[in-house]
Design an enzyme around this catalytic site. Structure first.
Site, PDB file in Angstrom:
ATOM      1  N   ASP A  83      43.319 -73.183  71.400  1.00 53.06           N
ATOM      2  CA  ASP A  83      42.472 -71.880  71.726  1.00 53.06           C
ATOM      3  C   ASP A  83      42.419 -71.506  73.014  1.00 53.06           C
ATOM      4  OD1 ASP A  83      40.884 -69.721  71.734  1.00 53.06           O
ATOM      5  OD2 ASP A  83      39.048 -70.648  70.465  1.00 53.06           O
ATOM      6  N   TYR A  97      45.892 -62.199  74.404  1.00 53.66           N
ATOM      7  CA  TYR A  97      44.840 -61.143  74.192  1.00 53.66           C
ATOM      8  C   TYR A  97      45.736 -59.938  74.263  1.00 53.66           C
ATOM      9  CZ  TYR A  97      40.559 -58.389  74.275  1.00 53.66           C
ATOM     10  OH  TYR A  97      39.727 -57.296  73.744  1.00 53.66           O
ATOM     11  N   TYR A 111      43.923 -54.954  80.785  1.00 54.09           N
ATOM     12  CA  TYR A 111      44.992 -55.952  80.035  1.00 54.09           C
ATOM     13  C   TYR A 111      46.272 -56.212  81.037  1.00 54.09           C
ATOM     14  CZ  TYR A 111      49.185 -56.980  77.128  1.00 54.09           C
ATOM     15  OH  TYR A 111      50.510 -57.341  76.810  1.00 54.09           O
ATOM     16  N   LYS A 150      47.395 -59.908  82.420  1.00 53.74           N
ATOM     17  CA  LYS A 150      48.826 -60.430  82.536  1.00 53.74           C
ATOM     18  C   LYS A 150      49.126 -60.912  83.547  1.00 53.74           C
ATOM     19  CE  LYS A 150      50.752 -60.697  78.923  1.00 53.74           C
ATOM     20  NZ  LYS A 150      50.959 -62.305  78.150  1.00 53.74           N
TER      21      LYS A 150
END
Length: 293
Positions: free
Chosen positions: A37, A62, A126, A130
């Site tokens: 996880d 994600y 996002y 990343k």
């Protein structure tokens, strides 16, 4: 060669599992929650070590671009801290990591296709998460391939191809943004490229060309052009069809800002690994036909 890919249900992970079934001497194993996880980094190293990989493919992420604006802590936990832990686990095992990243690390203001040395300037949570993941991966494991890709679609999961086909079944006309440009990229092609690169890494222990690469479909279009090709393919195949109406980004507001230019040059990957993606139209047709079956 045993590839362990993070995430069981993502488009790239699912495509890798399928592609690995047809390759002699290749075994692809996917691991994910609860054993691994990324939001709980303490699970990562033990889960990867237990899978006994020769190479790790870091594909889990994600990816809820708009939702990330409201959940920055979770986005960074998964995409930055979690990704770094995956690379650290591979480093502890003395093996390479292949990490998937995104065109969203750029702001989209360039006039041409982005190359790997262009300055990054993400415009969203996002994209920023990343980019932080890229940096964490590079810091944790010098034997890394960071593959930036864009506009990913496949027969699996949620993506633009499946959305257009679903909408066309219920509507006569679909409004699609026409002022964002990029390279539609099939996850099936990404999987093929990863297996090709992984075989080189596995077979050449002296490989030194680690670093950042762009990996996207060949050719470019805008979202509305992409939609038209999907729907024209569908009509020829007896599937649903609808007219596409061009609209501007401002007519389709989203919480996260998208790059107006997501075009990526994959010339470096082609030069080092001798692999080129098919023309985006051909790959789109192949995936659309599979979805329609």
């Amino acid at each position: 060669m045993r590839l362990v890919v993070t995430g069981r249900e993502g488009q790239v992970a699912t495509s890798l599992l399928e592609a690995g079934q047809g390759r002699a001497g290749v075994e692809v194993v996917a691991i994910g929650r609860p054993e691994l996880d990324l939001a709980n980094p303490d699970t990562v190293i033990d889960a990867i070590a237990a899978a006994k990989p020769d190479i790790v493919v870091s594909a889990a992420a994600y990816t809820a671009v708009d939702q990330a604006e409201d959940e920055p802590d979770l986005a960074f936990a998964v995409n930055a801290v979690g990704a770094g832990k995956v690379a650290e686990a591979a480093a502890q095992l003395g093996i390479p990591v292949i990490h998937l990243s995104t065109d969203y690390v750029f702001d989209g203001s360039a006039s041409g296709a982005y190359v790997e040395t262009d300055a990054t300037a993400p415009r969203s949570v996002y994209g920023t998460s990343k980019l932080a993941g890229e940096q964490a991966v590079a810091a944790a494991n010098p034997r890394h391939l960071i593959l930036r890709t864009a506009w990913v679609y496949s027969p699996f999961g949620k993506n633009f191809v499946k959305t257009m086909l679903r909408l066309a079944a219920d509507r006569d006309e679909i409004s699609v943004v026409a002022d964002q440009w990029g390279n539609p990229t099939s996850a099936l092609d990404i999987a093929d490229a990863i297996l090709h690169a992984a075989a080189m890494l596995h077979g050449d222990k002296s490989f030194t060309a680690f670093g950042v690469y762009h990996l996207a479909g060949t050719g470019e279009t805008n979202w509305s052009g992409f939609a038209r090709h999907i729907l024209d393919t569908s009509r020829v195949s007896g599937g649903p069809w609808a007219r596409v109406r061009d609209i501007a980004t401002m007519d389709y507001p989203t919480k996260a800002r998208r790059p107006a230019n997501s075009r990526l040059s994959s010339a470096k990957f082609a030069s080092v690994f001798g692999w080129n993606a098919p023309d985006w139209r051909l790959s789109t047709e192949a995936v659309a036909r599979r979805v329609l079956v």
